[in-house]
Every structure is written in structure tokens, then in C-alpha cells.
Scaffold this motif. Structure first.
Motif, PDB file in Angstrom:
ATOM      1  N   LYS A  51      78.244 -53.613 -69.329  1.00 55.40           N
ATOM      2  CA  LYS A  51      78.979 -53.166 -70.498  1.00 55.40           C
ATOM      3  C   LYS A  51      78.663 -54.063 -71.685  1.00 55.40           C
ATOM      4  O   LYS A  51      78.823 -55.263 -71.627  1.00 55.40           O
ATOM      5  CB  LYS A  51      80.479 -53.259 -70.223  1.00 55.40           C
ATOM      6  N   GLN A 239      81.975 -60.388 -61.062  1.00 56.75           N
ATOM      7  CA  GLN A 239      80.907 -59.907 -61.922  1.00 56.75           C
ATOM      8  C   GLN A 239      79.559 -60.219 -61.291  1.00 56.75           C
ATOM      9  O   GLN A 239      78.621 -59.458 -61.362  1.00 56.75           O
ATOM     10  CB  GLN A 239      81.033 -60.595 -63.274  1.00 56.75           C
ATOM     11  N   LEU A 423      83.090 -42.939 -71.944  1.00 56.85           N
ATOM     12  CA  LEU A 423      84.148 -43.621 -72.686  1.00 56.85           C
ATOM     13  C   LEU A 423      85.061 -44.395 -71.745  1.00 56.85           C
ATOM     14  O   LEU A 423      85.461 -45.524 -72.010  1.00 56.85           O
ATOM     15  CB  LEU A 423      84.948 -42.580 -73.457  1.00 56.85           C
ATOM     16  N   LEU A 425      84.367 -45.314 -68.546  1.00 55.95           N
ATOM     17  CA  LEU A 425      83.710 -46.312 -67.697  1.00 55.95           C
ATOM     18  C   LEU A 425      83.105 -47.458 -68.495  1.00 55.95           C
ATOM     19  O   LEU A 425      83.066 -48.584 -68.022  1.00 55.95           O
ATOM     20  CB  LEU A 425      82.614 -45.643 -66.860  1.00 55.95           C
ATOM     21  N   SER A 428      84.797 -48.005 -75.407  1.00 62.06           N
ATOM     22  CA  SER A 428      84.661 -47.230 -76.648  1.00 62.06           C
ATOM     23  C   SER A 428      83.423 -47.654 -77.416  1.00 62.06           C
ATOM     24  O   SER A 428      83.512 -48.134 -78.541  1.00 62.06           O
ATOM     25  CB  SER A 428      85.900 -47.447 -77.520  1.00 62.06           C
TER      26      SER A 428
ATOM     27  N   LYS B 150      92.916 -42.417 -71.142  1.00 59.88           N
ATOM     28  CA  LYS B 150      91.988 -41.669 -71.982  1.00 59.88           C
ATOM     29  C   LYS B 150      91.852 -40.279 -71.364  1.00 59.88           C
ATOM     30  O   LYS B 150      92.186 -40.093 -70.201  1.00 59.88           O
ATOM     31  CB  LYS B 150      90.633 -42.371 -72.000  1.00 59.88           C
ATOM     32  N   PHE B 157      89.353 -46.078 -65.248  1.00 61.88           N
ATOM     33  CA  PHE B 157      89.186 -47.524 -65.267  1.00 61.88           C
ATOM     34  C   PHE B 157      90.382 -48.214 -65.901  1.00 61.88           C
ATOM     35  O   PHE B 157      90.838 -49.237 -65.430  1.00 61.88           O
ATOM     36  CB  PHE B 157      87.905 -47.875 -66.044  1.00 61.88           C
ATOM     37  N   GLN B 183      87.707 -56.122 -60.070  1.00 61.81           N
ATOM     38  CA  GLN B 183      86.976 -56.272 -61.331  1.00 61.81           C
ATOM     39  C   GLN B 183      86.051 -55.088 -61.495  1.00 61.81           C
ATOM     40  O   GLN B 183      85.355 -54.684 -60.602  1.00 61.81           O
ATOM     41  CB  GLN B 183      86.150 -57.555 -61.259  1.00 61.81           C
ATOM     42  N   ASN B 184      86.028 -54.508 -62.675  1.00 64.14           N
ATOM     43  CA  ASN B 184      85.187 -53.365 -63.002  1.00 64.14           C
ATOM     44  C   ASN B 184      85.604 -52.084 -62.293  1.00 64.14           C
ATOM     45  O   ASN B 184      84.895 -51.097 -62.343  1.00 64.14           O
ATOM     46  CB  ASN B 184      83.699 -53.647 -62.685  1.00 64.14           C
ATOM     47  N   LEU B 473      92.670 -43.624 -79.004  1.00 65.89           N
ATOM     48  CA  LEU B 473      91.874 -42.781 -78.112  1.00 65.89           C
ATOM     49  C   LEU B 473      92.516 -42.551 -76.751  1.00 65.89           C
ATOM     50  O   LEU B 473      91.835 -42.133 -75.819  1.00 65.89           O
ATOM     51  CB  LEU B 473      90.491 -43.417 -77.921  1.00 65.89           C
TER      52      LEU B 473
END
Lengths: 632, 527
Positions: A51, A239, A423, A425, A428, B150, B157, B183-184, B473
């Protein structure tokens, strides 16, 4: 001949040579990052990499960072990352970070050891270059490391000698570091503990160690709801597990800095000036001065500065050369050109990528470029359409790369779905917001489009475009004057049954049924037929060439016709069009080689690859169909 | 001497600067609007806070003046108390909170006026007609709990349940998916439900690839995890049982049309959880295999369960979408229940889809038992994805007397979707979700309902930044009024999700045992 005295030598080195060499180094550093790495590629490759942070000039957005630990560095990193949109600006950011590393390490080493190991200062900057050579965006981690170095410097330099005072300051700095960076506690503690050991303040060192471990554990688990790894490690373990490259950087960064501190801890202390004077007056060889590390007077010479400097440059150049990921750069360039619709440049770039490095993203962009340059139907097979690759990829992350294609085809609901997935995953990202705005404008949902544009208007790079678009929408709510939007509206299916068929081939057919002028749908449909060897469907649609003004039959279609005719014996009515002589000749040659090497498959493939790899014959011959009737 | 001159010079410089600034402000502070040209209409403002009924304890209704100008002056006033004067060089009007609260408190049941003045580029002031709202005497519940997501498709997520303090703009997280997701990978939170608009008893549904699809039950700060998924949930007024739906729900997508997504319940049924015995039961009236039962709600006295039911039009319960998905229309049913004997009565039909021509969804009864609000859409089971979904009201008191369940379409509807309504604890306010602003993002609207059942023009949930919704959003999903804040800590809720401790339940359903546990998005399968 005038003899330059040692003091003058030292002055020249300190005031001219060193800064000059540093300036040269970072000048070259900047140029390399700007011209070779091109940070804009990292920005544009966001959807395919980790990201990429977004940044909006909005109080609500900025406050959302500052209320949590580490938010400050995240916010700063997100802000600076936007500069990557322009390579020159992104290069400045990276060079600045490298230079700050240089300053911080220099100051730290001096404060730690009392000496100046000049070349050591460049190590982190070179490490940073190494990461960017691999197109790993590690700006946030780099800023956190800088913060750790800064705090370590403060700790080392503070003129407090009492153990409890130093320990208290250690706690305070650790807490501040947690607030500012949210992590890095382990590295900071490592610096402080080893510094105390060097100063032989073992009790203080022990206390620092206990705080860094036990206290951190208690805080993390019982008060802060934070994972201990997030507090300690610059790149948290979660991560690292997602991306092995991040794991590598994590390991390397800790090794580099950890070792550096070890070295600093156990470096012999520099001699005092008195000792130096005494030694030199007794005729001994003088050692390093206390501040520059350079020989004030060196009878038995150490490596001259020039040579050391050359070694640094040589090592840096070697690292750059051997670690630079050229293939990744080419791939990112393709995404870059794809985004900016520079199709000829994209195709040129694609040529340089080895076959084994192709992936679905590339194929998708390449086929789009081929379409827009009018070559999809005649050069598609000049590029690897891998055995499991189709004209459009079917699922998962790969689909997210196809928002633009879906939109241009007229599958706006598809595009909208994919863009919303992106958007959710990937956050924005302004490119996603822009796509969603255009999708909603095409659908006539102006108010929704304005919301996406409202969010986008706060972006540093795309904000102006968004504000202009909002102004245009005030005057022309449906953007009737926009050629692309008008055209896409003509492609949007409005009369078909409600439910969507999630098979791309069928979608293309529906698009064509709805609007026989949708050339993109036509060419993609034909490409789909060719890829899956659906000759009957291909032949059925060949008659629509007239709708799109083809003067001649495109090469691959000719090749497919020949294959079909040879397989089935059925003629095809081509109207006024003919198969080119050259195409027929190549087909005959192909068949002759196949016959001649019937029992030697390896030779056959080798020979055919050399002369026919750009033909449909080659693809057709070596591609099999699976049970679902699709190529694999 | 030099020093003295320095001081002199500094003093003169500071004085000059001060004078300049004073001059600037004085010049610019000429906000006199006397002689303003009268414009014979109210100013256009956004959000549309005109002709609404305002709760006396709501946060200021900040807005943007949608009239071109270079300076703006707004006077907020009523019959009693001090006027609030707002001068702004921007069109965004931010009303100070304390004076606003005082003004509302002093003028309950009275009218509230916004006088808007706009200065054009020539320095001429225009005064627009007063914007009028009414201040209700009846307070609104202090908190609104909703989910922020969203517009979602397959993946999620960043999903969370939040609570908003309505007298201010404070918003805090009740439970975020990222508090227990890896995480993620964020977990999903959904289907929050409260007992009698109180936060001391609530349920929250969880969906996570690691922790499955359990339900959290929070009672007085203590959290337990129940190893089954509660779909649409309704607490019995006594708080002793919770009824919920079991849904085999699937999402699919449209090639055409403004709304891309659609939802189908391939199968559904109702069951209820007994808090004391920690068991799940399902009476035969609620698990008819030939019907799809969903959206339960209790009458305030707990004697009736209202729910929606549709005939199952397919035999293959796996195919998506079904051929006849556009023909699915739900009836409104009810069944009597005795909590003391745990016995159920006979099914009664309240309103059929055949009568209305539409699918009836989401019945919710006012706390005084008088009104039943529901929504209807052209077909299907998920009104938020149906642009045709509108709000309707039925007078149950009149129905008891006449035997006729008459209903009417409310005037608060728009040409977009309205749904997910909830009554306040005093039955005078209702909050609902609407996509009237664009068709994609759901926002929360609040309407006053008087004793006669008249529903007044809705007002958009106010925000501190009047342009907030122009770039936000996320959607506000399933707004629920609560009278007090949720006290259960997010940390405790997240811990319960991650904890292996859970209450195992078995459903006494023949051939219809739902599979909970690590499962796919959306789903709880029936075997």
C-alpha cells in the motif's frame, strides 16, 4: 617548495575536501535516484506493491494520524511520499533522507566514540539506496530509524552523569519515541545500553535493558493494546510476513545498525591531545586526531583519503549494479505508461522484459496498449500470452488492475465494483478516487461523483484536477462535452437482463449485441476466441469486420482462418478480403517444419520459436485446452 | 544611545504594525447589513436544514450557504434568549455550541430562524427570507450507534461500529474490525443490536477468517462469545431472550442499473437464544422449509413477534442468482409468544406482498406500540440495495380497532433508497438510512414523529464541518438509538473475539444446522 603544514592539511580536508566529497557523493546519489530509479514509478505502481500511503490536506485526515502512536511519522511519510509523483521531487526526498542519515550517524559516532569514522556515515544512505534499488518503498521505516538515531544522539550527548537521571531520561525518550514513531524501541534501547556499557555505567545499562524489555512488555500487553513487535521493530513482523522483501530490509536494518553500534562500543578510545604530543615528541608515530580520524601526521601512512573515497564510490557502484532490479523497473514503467496512456512507449518497454517475468498485470496492460495502437489483432502473439493468461484476468487482485479496461469497454458496473474493492483493500488512493469519479459521471450519478471528487480535491497532486472537474460539473452535470464519457455511455448496456454474467466472454458478447460499434469489445472478444481456440465462435464473428472499417483482415485473424480451414476443411466467406500471400507462405512453412520434426519435439519447438513465435500458429500449436474449455 | 535607538525603532515598528492590523480589521469588520436588499426566498443551504423539527438537545446544525458571495452573515434566533451572530468569509457556517444549546433549551416548542445575509463582490448585502425550523420539546436519545463501512463488495478491511454523542460531535469506536483482525486483514463487525435502546445489553456479530462468525453478547460490561452467527437480531423487551435470523445470504452483481450489488437469501429461518439456559431454540412456526423467514422484531409488550416471510421459489439452494430472484417478495407476519411459558401461538398474516405488490422488510414498532414502521421495495430481502425501497407506516392502534392493517407511504422518502429505521426510546424520533445524496453512500437522517404518527421532514445527522459529507467515503449503516454510551471497552470486546472461550450452542433444527466457525464472507450454510 612550500610545505603544507599538518594543521593546514587538516583544515583543507575539513573545510574543503570533506564537504566537497560529501556534496559530490550526494549529488551523484540524487542523480542516480532521479534518473535511474525514478521514484514516480513507485508512486504509479501502488496497486501492485505494498500500500502506497495517501495524504489529504484535511484536518480530519491529519488528526486521525496524530491521535495514535507513530502517527506523526506516518503522517510525515505519507506527506513526503506524494512527492514521488514527480521523480525529481521524490529523488530529493530520498537524497535528503540519505543525507540526514549521514549527519545523524556522523554525530552519533563522534558522540559515542570521540572519533569520526568518515566512511561509516555513508553506510545507511547506501543501505537506503539498496532498498530503493529493489523498488521497496521504505520511507516510513527510514524516518522512524532517523528518529531513533536522533533520540539516541540526544541521549548520548546529554550532560547528565548520575545513573538515575540518565535512566529517567531514557524512559522519557523511549516514551516520546513511542508517541512519535510508535516503534523502534528495541534499536533505541540497543544504542543506549551499549553506550552505557562503553561508559562503564553498567547499572544504568542494566536498568535501560530492563525497561526496554520488561516494562515494554507490560505496557504493550496491559496498557497500550499494542503488539510488542510493533513497539520494538521498525517493520513489524506481520508486515514482514506479507512481503519477504520487507523481511529482508528488517533484518538488514537491524544488522547494520546493530553492528554499527557494536563497533562503536568497542572501538578503542582516541588518545588525548597530551598523549599525542608526548608521543610525537618522543618520535613515535602519531595516531588519529580526536576529531577527524585523519592522520594529522602520518609517517607510516594509512590509506590515503582519496583511496578511501574511491573505495566508497566503488562499493556503492557495485551495490547499485548488482542489486538494481531492472525487471521490476520495466514492469513499473509499464504501469506508469499504462496509467498515462503512453501506449507506444509501453510496448517498447514490454519488449525488454524476459518471458519468464511476465505476469497478468503486464499482459493486461500490453493488450490494452496493442488495442489503442491498432495492433491487438495483428501483434498480440508477439508478446507472451502465457498459457494461463487470458485477455482479461479473472479474479482476485489481478482484477483490480483492470478497472480502466472495464470502464473503457462499457462494463461500468464491473469497473465500479473493482474500483470499490481497490478502495477498501488499498485505501483511498487518488487514482482510485479518480476512477470512481469518472465511473459515476458516466453512470449519471453526479452527486456521488462529486463526493469522490470532494475527497480527491484534498490530494496534493490530483486536487487541482478534481477541483476543475467539480467546476465543470456545476456547469455541465453530465459532462456531455467529454468525448470519452460520451462514448462510454454509448457502450453501457441498458437493455439486457438485470443480472450480470460473470464470464467475460459473455459480457463482451452482450456489449457487442448492445452496440455493434464497440470496437474494443469486438477485438477483445476475438482475442478471447483465439486464446481459447474457439474457432466456431471466431468464424461467426469474423463477418463483423465490416462494422469497424477494417480494410484488410488483421494478421492474426488470417492465421486463425488458415488454421480453422486446415483443421475442418470448411471454407469461410471472406467477402472482398483475402488472405495475404505472406501469411499463407508462413503457414505452409510452419506445417512443413512440424512435419519434418514430428519425432523431435525439442528441435521442433526450438526452430518454431525462432521464426514463428509471433504467430497464432505457434500459440495454437503449443497451447492445450483444459476441461473447462479454456486455454491453459 | 544605540540601545535606546534600537528600542525606539522597535517600538515604532510594533506600533505601525499594530496600527496596520487594526486598520485592516476595522475596515474589514464593517459587517453592517442595514439596508440589505431583501430576497424573497430562503437561501439555499446544504445540508437542507429547512422546515425540519429539531431535537432540543442536538448538536448545532452547521451548514454551507449555497449562494455566491464574498462574505456571509447568519443570525440564528428564536423568541427568547440571545441571538447567535456568525460572521464568515467562507460559505461554511459553524454555529458555536454553547449559545446554540442555550437557545434551543430556552425555546422548546418554538420556532428557530436562520437569517442569512450574503455580500456580493460589489459590497452589496442581500438578505434572504428566514429559514424556519421548529424546536421540539421532546429530547432525542443521547447516542446513535452505527457501523461505518465503505461501499463493500467481496472484501472488507476497515469496518467498525461507532457511537456518536448527538448533543455534540463526539464519535468513538465501539468495536473496529482491525482491533482483532490480523495486520492487513480487518475483521468484519455487523448486526449490532440493543435491548430497549439501552447499551448495557447488546449483541454484535463478527465475521473473520480466523475467528469464524460468532456473536458477542455484552451484558453490563461482561462479554461472552456465542459460537453461532446472529443475523438480524431483536431483543425481547424483557431482555431474557434474543431472536435472530439464520441467513444463507449471497451477494451478486448487476450488469446494468445504478445499483451494482444485490443480495439473495437462498434460505433463512428464525431462532432464539435464551440467556439464562444458554440454549438456542426454534419453533416450527419460524423454520418452515418452504418459506424464508427474516427480520424479526418484537412488540413492546413482548407478546408478539413480527417478522417477514416469503415463499421459497427454488429447490436448488446453492445457485446464485436464482432465476426467479426478482419475484421474491416478503409478507409481514406475526406470531404470539408467552415469555413465561415459552410458548408460541399461531402464525398470522399482517400484510401480504400480494396486497402491496412489493416486498415488505424491516418491521420496527414504536416503543408505545402504536406504530409499525417498515420498508417496502420492488423485490428481494435487502432493501438498502434497492433504490425502490421506501418507508411506510402502519397504525397498529387503528388496526386493532378496525381489523384493517392500513398503511401509508411516508413523505420523508426520496427517489433513492430509504431503510434501516430505528425508533428512539421515547418513540418521538426515528432515524433511518437514506441514499438520497447520490445513491451510493448511505447517510443517517433523523425525523420527528408526533403523537398522530405524522413524520416530519428529516434532517441529516449534523457534523462539525458542514462540508463533511461532501468528501466522506463511508456509509452509515444500521443506525440505532441508545440512551447511554456503550460502556463495554473495545479492548474487552476484541479480547472476547480472539479468546477461544465461547458458549457452544446447538440448533435443534432437523436438516438445517447452520455451520458457524471459520467460514466465508457472508455465509452461514444450512446443510
Amino acid at each position: 617548495m612550500k610545505v603544507i603544514e599538518p594543521v593546514q592539511c587538516k583544515y583543507i580536508r575539513q573545510s574543503i575536501c570533506l564537504p566537497g566529497c560529501t556534496a559530490v557523493f550526494f549529488g551523484l546519489y540524487y542523480l542516480y535516484v532521479y534518473l535511474c530509479i525514478e521514484p514516480t514509478l513507485i508512486y504509479h505502481g501502488h496497486i501492485f506493491n505494498l500500500k502506497f500511503p495517501v495524504f489529504f490536506v484535511d484536518g480530519f485526515f491529519i488528526r486521525s494520524f496524530l491521535v495514535r502512536p507513530g502517527g506523526f511519522t506516518e503522517c510525515l511519510s505519507a506527506f513526503l511520499s506524494q512527492f514521488y509523483y514527480y521523480s525529481w521531487a521524490g529523488a530529493m526526498v530520498i537524497t535528503l533522507i540519505g543525507w540526514l542519515y549521514y549527519l545523524a550517524v556522523g554525530a552519533l559516532v563522534r558522540a559515542f566514540t570521540g572519533r569520526d569514522v568518515y566512511l561509516l556515515r555513508f553506510v545507511p544512505a547506501v543501505g537506503l539506496l539498496l532498498a530503493y534499488n529493489q523498488y521497496i518503498h521504505c520511507l516510513e521505516g527510514s524516518i522512524k530509524i532517523l528518529l531513533v538515531l536522533l533520540f539516541a544522539l540526544v541521549y548520548v550527548k546529554m550532560p547528565l552523569h548520575r545513573g538515575w537521571m540518565r535512566w529517567t531520561v531514557f524512559l522519557l525518550l523511549s516514551a516520546l519515541l513511542y508517541c512519535g514513531a510508535g516503534t523502534g524501541g528495541l534499536l533505541f534501547a540497543w544504542f543506549c545500553v551499549l553506550f552505557e556499557i562503553r561508559r562503564r555505567r553498567f547499572i544504568t545499562a542494566l536498568w535501560c535493558f530492563v525497561c526496554a524489555t520488561a516494562a515494554a512488555y507490560i505496557l504493550a500487553n496491559y496498557f497500550l493494546d499494542s503488539l510488542l513487535s510493533r513497539m520494538w521493530l521498525i517493520f513489524p513482523m506481520e508486515q514482514s510476513l506479507d512481503d519477504s522483501r520487507i523481511a529482508n530490509i528488517t533484518i538488514w536494518s537491524y544488522l547494520v545498525f546493530g553492528l554499527m553500534v557494536m563497533v562503536m562500543t568497542f572501538l578503542p578510545r582516541p588518545q588525548t591531545a597530551t598523549a599525542k604530543v608526548n608521543k610525537s615528541s618522543s618520535g613515535g608515530t602519531s595516531r588519529h586526531s580526536s576529531s577527524t580520524g585523519l592522520a594529522v601526521k602520518d609517517q607510516k601512512s594509512k590509506m590515503p583519503f582519496v583511496i578511501r573515497w574511491s573505495v566508497l564510490l566503488a562499493i556503492t557502484a557495485a551495490i547499485i549494479f548488482f542489486t538494481f532490479d531492472r525487471t521490476e523497473k520495466k514492469r513499473l514503467r509499464i504501469y506508469y505508461y499504462g496509467y498515462h496512456r503512453k501506449w507506444p512507449e509501453l510496448l517498447r518497454q514490454a519488449r525488454g522484459i524476459p518471458v519468464e517475468e511476465y505476469n497478468f498485470f503486464l499482459i493486461s496492460y500490453i493488450n490494452r496498449a496493442l488495442f489503442y495502437t491498432g495492433k491487438l489483432s495483428c501483434e498480440m502473439f508477439s508478446y507472451p500470452q502465457t498459457s494461463s493468461g487470458r485477455v482479461i484476468m479473472s479474479q482476485g487482485r489481478v482484477r483490480l488492475a483492470n478497472v480502466g479496461l472495464r470502464f473503457e469497454l462499457g462494463l461500468v458496473n464491473d469497473a465500479e465494483q473493482l474500483a470499490h474493492e481497490s478502495l477498501e483493500l488499498f485505501g483511498s488512493h487518488p487514482m482510485t478516487l479518480k476512477q470512481l469519479a469518472l465511473i459515476n459521471i458516466a453512470k449519471g450519478q453526479t452527486e456521488t461523483a462529486c463526493i469522490f471528487l470532494g475527497a480527491l480535491s484534498k490530494d496534493l497532486i490530483f486536487g487541482r484536477w478534481a477541483r476543475d472537474c467539480l467546476k465543470r460539473l456545476e456547469i455541465d452535470p453530465l459532462l456531455m462535452e467529454d468525448e470519452q464519457i460520451r462514448q462510454i455511455r454509448t457502450f453501457i448496456v441498458t437493455t439486457e437482463p438485470l443480472e450480470r454474467v460473470d464470464i467475460f466472454t459473455v459480457q463482451l458478447q452482450k456489449l457487442l449485441q448492445y452496440n455493434m460499434k464497440n470496437k474494443m469489445a469486438y477485438e477483445y472478444l476475438m482475442a478471447d476466441h483465439l486464446l481459447n481456440k474457439w474457432f466456431d465462435a471466431f468464424v461467426k464473428h469474423i463477418r463483423y469486420l465490416d462494422n469497424f472499417g477494417y480494410e484488410d483482415i488483421p494478421r492474426h485473424y488470417q492465421e486463425a482462418i488458415l488454421v480453422y480451414t486446415a483443421q475442418t476443411g470448411k471454407p469461410i466467406d471472406l467477402g472482398n478480403r483475402k488472405i495475404a500471400y505472406e501469411t499463407k507462405r508462413r503457414f505452409d512453412d510452419f506445417r512443413n517444419i512440424v512435419r519434418a520434426n514430428k519425432n523431435e519435439p525439442v528441435t521442433k519447438q526450438k526452430v518454431l520459436l525462432k521464426d514463428f513465435s509471433d504467430t497464432y500458429y505457434y500459440y495454437c500449436y503449443f497451447t492445450s485446452i483444459d476441461d473447462s474449455g479454456r486455454a491453459r | 544611545m544605540n540601545k535606546y535607538r534600537c528600542y525606539q525603532f522597535s517600538l515604532i515598528a510594533v506600533a505601525a504594525l499594530a496600527a496596520t492590523l487594526l486598520y485592516y480589521f476595522l475596515c474589514d469588520s464593517n459587517w453592517s447589513v442595514d439596508g440589505a436588499t431583501m430576497i424573497d426566498r430562503p437561501a439555499h443551504i446544504r445540508p437542507d436544514y429547512t422546515d425540519t423539527v429539531i431535537p432540543p438537545n442536538i448538536a448545532p446544525l452547521n451548514f454551507v450557504v449555497k449562494e455566491p458571495g464574498r462574505r456571509y452573515y447568519v443570525r440564528v434566533h428564536s423568541t427568547r434568549g440571545c441571538d447567535i451572530n456568525i460572521h464568515s468569509k467562507k460559505a461554511s457556517i459553524v454555529i458555536p455550541t454553547k449559545p446554540w444549546k442555550q437557545l434551543l433549551q430556552d425555546n422548546q416548542a418554538d420556532k428557530l430562524y436562520f437569517d442569512v445575509y450574503v455580500e456580493n463582490n460589489d459590497g452589496v448585502w442581500k438578505r434572504f427570507g428566514s429559514i424556519t425550523n421548529k424546536i421540539s420539546q421532546v429530547a432525542i436519545d443521547d447516542y446513535l450507534v452505527y457501523r461505518l463501512i465503505k461501499p463493500l463488495y467481496y472484501n472488507w478491511f476497515d469496518v467498525g461500529i461507532y457511537q456518536r454523542h448527538l448533543p455534540s460531535y463526539d464519535e468513538s469506536a465501539v468495536l473496529r474490525g482491525q482491533s482483532f483482525g490480523k495486520q492487513n486483514e480487518g475483521g468484519c463487525v455487523n448486526c449490532h443490536s440493543f435491548c430497549n435502546n439501552r447499551a448495557d445489553k447488546m449483541t454484535i456479530g463478527i465475521r473473520d477468517s480466523n475467528y469464524g462468525a460468532p456473536t458477542l453478547l455484552a451484558q453490563n460490561g461482561k462479554v461472552t462469545k456465542i459460537a453461532t452467527k446472529f443475523g438480524y437480531t431483536a431483543w425481547h423487551p424483557t431482555g431474557r431472550i434474543v431472536i435472530y435470523s439464520l441467513n444463507k445470504v449471497r451477494q451478486f452483481f448487476h450488469m446494468k442499473g445504478l445499483e451494482v450489488r444485490d443480495v439473495l437469501d437462498l434460505d433463512s429461518a428464525l431462532a432464539y437464544y435464551d440467556l439464562k439456559s444458554k440454549t438456542v431454540k426454534a419453533p416450527p412456526q419460524l423454520i418452515d422449509k418452504s418459506r424464508l423467514e427474516t427480520y424479526p422484531t418484537w412488540s413492546p409488550d413482548g407478546c408478539y413477534l413480527y417478522f417477514c416471510s416469503a415463499p421459497m421459489l427454488w429447490s436448488d439452494r446453492d445457485k446464485v442468482p436464482q432465476k426467479d430472484f426478482e419475484k421474491v417478495r416478503y409478507d409481514l407476519m406475526r406470531v404470539s409468544y408467552d415469555i413465561d411459558t415459552d410458548s408460541w401461538g399461531q402464525l398470522e398474516t399482517v400484510l401480504t406482498a400480494e396486497e402491496t405488490g412489493k416486498s415488505i422488510m424491516l418491521p420496527r414498532i414504536s416503543p408505545d406500540g402504536r406504530f409499525l414502521m417498515f420498508c417496502m421495495c420492488d423485490y428481494g430481502c435487502f432493501p438498502i440495495y434497492q433504490p425502490s425501497s421506501d418507508l411506510y407506516m402502519m397504525d397498529l392502534e387503528a388496526a386493532r380497532q378496525t381489523g384493517n392493517f392500513a398503511y401509508r407511504r411516508l413523505e420523508v422518502n426520496s427517489d433513492r433508497c430509504e431503510s434501516w429505521h430505528c425508533w428512539s426510546s421515547n418513540g418521538r424520533w426515528v432515524v433511518f438510512s437514506s441514499k438520497r445524496r447520490g445513491g451510493v453512500f448511505t447517510r443517517s437522517y433523523i425525523s420527528y414523529v408526533d403523537e398522530d404518527g405524522e413524520v416530519y421532514k428529516p434532517l441529516l445527522l449534523p457534523q462539525k464541518d458542514p462540508t463533511f459529507y461532501d468528501s466522506f467515503l463511508k456509509t452509515y449503516s444500521v443506525p440505532e438509538f441508545v440512551v447511554e454510551p456503550v460502556q463495554t471497552r473495545e479492548k474487552d470486546l476484541a479480547y472476547a473475539v480472539c479468546s477461544p472461550a465461547q458458549i457452544e450452542v446447538t440448533l435443534p433444527l432437523t436438516g438445517a444446522t447452520p455451520k458457524a466457525g471459520p467460514s466465508d464472507t457472508w455465509q452461514q450454510d444450512r446443510e
